[in-house]
Structures are given as C-alpha cells and as structure tokens.
Design an enzyme around this catalytic site. Structure first.
Site, PDB file in Angstrom:
ATOM      1  N   SER A 123      -1.385   1.935   9.317  1.00  0.00           N
ATOM      2  CA  SER A 123      -1.044   0.715   8.587  1.00  0.00           C
ATOM      3  C   SER A 123       0.449   0.652   8.326  1.00  0.00           C
ATOM      4  CB  SER A 123      -1.801   0.741   7.260  1.00  0.00           C
ATOM      5  OG  SER A 123      -1.283  -0.220   6.390  1.00  0.00           O
ATOM      6  N   TYR A 147      -3.664   5.114  -0.665  1.00  0.00           N
ATOM      7  CA  TYR A 147      -4.148   4.659   0.644  1.00  0.00           C
ATOM      8  C   TYR A 147      -3.104   4.945   1.721  1.00  0.00           C
ATOM      9  CZ  TYR A 147      -5.122   1.353   4.432  1.00  0.00           C
ATOM     10  OH  TYR A 147      -5.316   0.785   5.665  1.00  0.00           O
ATOM     11  N   LYS A 151      -3.121   7.547   5.160  1.00  0.00           N
ATOM     12  CA  LYS A 151      -2.830   7.166   6.558  1.00  0.00           C
ATOM     13  C   LYS A 151      -1.724   8.047   7.129  1.00  0.00           C
ATOM     14  CE  LYS A 151      -5.819   3.991   7.217  1.00  0.00           C
ATOM     15  NZ  LYS A 151      -6.868   4.171   8.217  1.00  0.00           N
TER      16      LYS A 151
END
Ligand code: NAD
Ligand code: UDP
Length: 323
Positions: A123, A147, A151
């Site tokens: 992302s 988050y 990643k």
C-alpha cells in the site's frame, strides 16, 4: 497454477476474473472475514470458467500444506489481509497477527514446497508523511499507523527472503486508492461493515443505505480544502497484477507503485460520481479524520517502463455504478 489468497475480497475477486480469462488455473483461499462465499458464483459467471475455492485461513499451516500437496501451485498472489487503518490503531495485535504472522506462515509453507514466486499487495500507506510528491518507489518509508507497519514488515521479509534465496522472485505492488467495480455490476466493493473508504461510502449514500457522506475536513492545503488521493480503477489495478505475474520471471525483489499519477480531491470525486450516475450525494463537512494525510499521489512511471503497464480508465468511467 495460481494460489490467490483473499481471492473473494474486493481486489482479489476482480483479479481472479482476469486471471481466469487469461487462461490461468486458480485456487482461492479466503477465510471470508471480509467477503462472501457467493462471490465465487459471480466470478465464475463473469469469467465463464471455474476455480477451486477453499474456505480457510492463511495462518493454518497444515491447510496450506494440504493445498500445496494437492495442487500444482507455482505462484502465489497474496491479497489476504486486514486493511482498515483506524481499526489497526485500536487493535494492532490483530493486524500483526493476520497480516505479518499470516504472511510468514504462507512464506514458510511456500518454501517447504519449493514455491518461489509471489505477488504481494502492499500500500502507498508505507510511505507516510510525503517528503515530496508524487511518491516514487525511492521515497522514504515511514508508515504512520500499524496497518502501514504490517505492510512494510512483509515487504522487508520478502526482500530478505529474496536476498537469501537467489531463485526467489517477489513483486510488491504498492496500491494507491482502488475504486470501482467490474462493469457487469455483479461484483464490487462490498465490505461487511460500514465502509471506511470514501468510494464505497459514497455508493452506500447513493443507494440510500446511509444518509449522507461525511467529508472529513475542508481546510487541507489542496485546491478545495478536501483531502487529495490517487484513485485507480480496480480493473486497471488487476491488470497490473497480470503484468507483475510475467515479471516474476526476473528473480529477486521488486517494488512498483500502482496508481494513475493524478490527484483527485474528495469533492472532485463526489462530483465525478454524481455526474457519472446522475445522482446527488448528500454531504456534510466534518472535522478532519485523525491520522489522515492531506494529499498524496503516485509516480507510476517505473511500472510503465518495467511492467509495461499503466492505468487507462478515466475517472468518470471508474465511478460508474453499472455500465
Ligand atoms: P478485502 O478485505 O476486500 O479482501 C481481503 C480478503 O482477504 C477478504 O476476502 C478476507 O476475507 C480475506 N482474508 C483476510 N485475512 C485472511 C486470512 N488470514 N486468511 C484468509 N483470508 C483472509 O480487501 P481488498 O481491498 O481486496 O484488499 C486486498 C489487499 O490489498 C489487502 O492486503 C489490502 O491491505 C491491500 N490494499 C488494499 C487497498 C484498498 O484500498 N482496497 C489499498 C492498498 C492495499
Ligand atoms: N474521506 C471522507 N469521508 C469518508 C471517507 C474518506 O471525506 O467517509 C476522505 C479521507 O479523509 C481522505 C479521502 O477521503 O481524504 C480518501 O480516504 P480513504 O479512506 O478512501 O483512503 P485513504 O485515506 O486510506 O487514502
């Protein structure tokens, strides 16, 4: 044969369609934590082709081993993961467990079965506060939420695995903001809870399921004061995965931005949606959402030169509810 993790989710389901249409044999593993089993029929109807669906969790190593024994998998397309930024701030352990530990279990099982090709869904969140725009792949990676950390962790693991095993090939795709749905209207972004992301929220307002759109902040340093992002049509995004699949013939670790290269504000997206679908979206300006960046968009030129891929769909087409 491809193993697609999270293949019944939003992006995974669109990918499975184009993979089947391109002649790949596909096995999907999905624990249905954010998707629906009936999506399989919709995918098969659109693609006019069948695939094997296994309901299960990527953290279940014995299940992965059974899959790798039963099917001749040579490549994994790894979509499975949790993706709600705010939720990751509240429940970081859930995110590390699902996204990081889940990827470790998957990679371990792959190694044990000599599967050495993977495409990973990362992302733009990994970049964090923009030090310059547009973000290119060399921009520093300093995520600002759990988050994003998960990643980046998985990216680092993949890089280290490729360093250690010269026969391993990993392509990490850093998505910007995927929107829209397959033109059939049969599948789309259909989260189980109230949407966090802008586009599915707009869709729910348009369908009368939510009363109004909350515009999070109108005092940003952008054209109209609302947040600016790089919205990429999901069908373009999944084409980028087909290009990445071909690229896996090159060993080693590779990163590509998948975006359009153009920023669009919240109000511009709402206006494009209203014009495309002849609807009015009720909206109210609210305070800024905590943790939001003001603006960012992609420099997608590396994907163009290396993958021979670029986003081609104009925004008004990506906004169409049904075409
Ligand atoms: P999604 O939630 O629609 O799809 C993810 C799928 O994975 C779901 O079907 C879910 O049930 C499944 N899943 C989750 N954890 C699992 C597990 N442990 N085992 C098996 N299945 C599991 O999300 P999406 O929008 O399709 O995103 C796909 C990937 O792309 C995710 O990794 C996400 O972080 C990444 N990504 C998404 C966006 C976005 O805006 N949609 C942006 C950047 C990156
Ligand atoms: N946004 C908004 N209302 C919503 C959801 C999002 O105004 O209900 C704004 C948000 O502040 C940001 C943009 O829309 O400026 C994109 O948000 P999204 O959550 O879709 O993507 P991300 O912030 O993860 O890039």
């Amino acid at each position: 044969m491809l193993l697609v993790t999270g293949g019944l989710g939003y992006i995974g389901s669109h990918f499975v369609i184009v993979a089947l249409q391109s002649g790949y044999d596909v096995v999907v593993i999905d624990n249905l934590s954010n998707s629906h089993a009936h999506t399989q029929q919709h995918i098969e109807t659109i693609a006019q082709s069948h695939f094997q669906f296994i309901e299960g969790d990527i953290r279940n190593k014995s299940l992965l081993e059974r899959i790798f024994k039963q099917y001749q998998i040579d490549t994994v397309i790894h979509f499975a993961g949790l993706k709600a930024v705010a939720e990751s701030v509240v429940s970081p352990m859930r995110y590390y467990d699902n996204n990081v530990y889940g990827s470790l279990v998957l990679l371990e099982a792959m190694q044990e079965h000599c599967i050495q090709k993977i495409v990973f869904s990362s992302s733009a969140t990994v970049y964090g506060e923009p030090q310059y725009l547009p973000y290119d792949e060399k921009h520093p990676t300093i995520p600002i939420n759990p988050y994003g950390h998960t990643k980046l962790h998985v990216e680092n693991v993949l890089q280290d695995v490729c360093q250690a095993d010269k026969d391993f090939a990993a392509v990490t795709l850093r998505y910007f903001n995927p929107i829209g749905a397959h033109p059939s209207g049969l599948i789309g972004e259909n989260p189980k809870d109230i949407p966090n992301n802008l586009m599915p929220y707009i869709v729910k307002v348009a369908q009368g399921n939510l009363p109004y759109l909350q515009v999070f902040g109108d005092d940003y340093d952008t054209r109209d004061g609302t947040g600016e992002r790089d919205y990429i049509y999901v069908m373009d995004l999944v084409q980028g995965h087909l290009a990445a699949l071909s690229y896996l013939n090159k060993k080693g670790f590779h990163i590509f931005n998948l975006g359009t290269g153009t920023g669009t504000t919240v109000l511009e997206l709402v206006a494009a949606f209203e014009a495309a679908n002849s609807v009015t979206i009720n909206q109210r300006v609210m305070p800024r959402r905590e943790g939001d960046l003001s603006k960012f968009w992609a420099n997608p030129s590396l994907a163009k030169t290396e993958l021979n891929w670029q986003a081609v769909t104009p925004l008004h087409v990506s906004c169409l509810l049904n075409s």
